[in-house]
Enzyme design. Sequence first.
Site, PDB file in Angstrom:
ATOM      1  N   LYS A   1       0.801  -1.224   0.000  1.00 39.06           N
ATOM      2  CA  LYS A   1       0.000   0.000   0.000  1.00 39.06           C
ATOM      3  C   LYS A   1       0.837   1.279   0.000  1.00 39.06           C
ATOM      4  CE  LYS A   1      -4.409  -1.380   0.300  1.00 39.06           C
ATOM      5  NZ  LYS A   1      -5.495  -0.882  -0.578  1.00 39.06           N
TER       6      LYS A   1
ATOM      7  N   GLU B   1      -9.806 -13.947  -3.919  1.00 41.01           N
ATOM      8  CA  GLU B   1     -10.616 -13.374  -2.846  1.00 41.01           C
ATOM      9  C   GLU B   1     -10.921 -14.444  -1.809  1.00 41.01           C
ATOM     10  OE1 GLU B   1     -13.557 -10.022  -4.471  1.00 41.01           O
ATOM     11  OE2 GLU B   1     -13.931 -11.967  -5.433  1.00 41.01           O
TER      12      GLU B   1
ATOM     13  N   GLY C   1     -15.860 -13.026   0.838  1.00 41.19           N
ATOM     14  CA  GLY C   1     -15.794 -11.686   0.246  1.00 41.19           C
ATOM     15  C   GLY C   1     -15.589 -11.733  -1.251  1.00 41.19           C
TER      16      GLY C   1
ATOM     17  N   ASP D   1     -17.045 -10.280  -3.798  1.00 43.96           N
ATOM     18  CA  ASP D   1     -17.751  -9.220  -4.518  1.00 43.96           C
ATOM     19  C   ASP D   1     -17.199  -8.987  -5.924  1.00 43.96           C
ATOM     20  OD1 ASP D   1     -15.702  -8.218  -2.495  1.00 43.96           O
ATOM     21  OD2 ASP D   1     -15.828  -6.481  -3.834  1.00 43.96           O
TER      22      ASP D   1
ATOM     23  N   SER E   1       1.006  -9.710  -0.737  1.00 45.23           N
ATOM     24  CA  SER E   1       0.775  -8.272  -0.611  1.00 45.23           C
ATOM     25  C   SER E   1       1.180  -7.652   0.718  1.00 45.23           C
ATOM     26  CB  SER E   1      -0.704  -7.956  -0.882  1.00 45.23           C
ATOM     27  OG  SER E   1      -1.532  -8.671   0.023  1.00 45.23           O
TER      28      SER E   1
ATOM     29  N   SER F   1      -8.732  -0.231   6.641  1.00 46.18           N
ATOM     30  CA  SER F   1      -8.726  -1.207   7.725  1.00 46.18           C
ATOM     31  C   SER F   1      -7.341  -1.388   8.321  1.00 46.18           C
ATOM     32  CB  SER F   1      -9.242  -2.554   7.219  1.00 46.18           C
ATOM     33  OG  SER F   1      -8.356  -3.085   6.249  1.00 46.18           O
TER      34      SER F   1
END
Length: 322
Positions: free
Chosen positions: A56, A207, A211, A213, A307, A81
């Site tokens: 990130k 995923e 979750g 989506d 990640s 989060s």
Amino acid sequence: MPAEPHLTLDDVRAAAARLDGVAHRTPVLTSRTLNARVGAEVFIKCENFQRVGAFKFRGAYNAAAQLPPDRLAKGIAAFSSGNHAQAVALAARELGTTAVILMPEDAPRSKMEATLGYGAEVVTYDRYTEERGALGEGLAKDRGLALIPPYDHLDVIAGQGTAALELLEETGELDALVVPVGGGGLIAGSAVAAKSLHPAVRMIGVEPEAGDDTKRSLEVGERVTIPVPRSIADGQLLPSPGEITFALNQRLVDAIALVSDEEIVDAMRFAFERLRIVLEPSGATPLAALLSGRIENLPPRVGVIASGGNVDTRRFAELTAG
């Protein structure tokens, strides 16, 4: 918001130049044991060794560094989060400004403490009853801050794509790239970089089962909203994909694999015992997809973006014991 956002390899390369000397160029690991287990040559890009312990930082810094000086001086805001929270806090410190971060009250304590440690102010909310996007926008507006969202922003996406760019510079052409999917920024930026360099590469997102989506959205051709997921993969618990990220991923992502919490834990344990690295649950989902056989017709040369590694010792021990 444009229906087809414009992001190019040049944008990712410009982000890489901006990050040069600021972000870490993280290592790429291989394992004969892993290769034999999954039947492919696997290259793991270890973003758990990135600053703040996750990819990130790439996107947060790339976006913050391009703010006009007068806006930057007033401070920046974000909602997250955990990993994006830390990334924006550190980017603000690096650029000589302040940060206010909206975090769910049940965010991992280690991530909240790290965000505070980088000098940010933290405001909490209930992720199950409140919508963080609206809260974050309101917070930024009320305080006159520049909002840097965690994924739905072209400069953030371009920054995240530098992880894949570095990986491919080291490995050369890969047959597939397996990437965790939360809001979709990492896989969108990675796909822009990878498919621009090697159009035949398969982009595979992963995923948690609870979750899914993005998988559902890609299947029906439009963004869908699910109840706020509950999974150990806290970095991937979103009700819907981003608008910009979905437009990119709809064009560039080839498949989404789903993994269970049990498979994620098995991957965390494998990474620790055989690779000697610590991965947080969200960072372990691509490895979980490989180890559990969730990816059909796995090709010979596969890249994985691990990640992040932001999990405290107590939580890691609780998850992997047994």
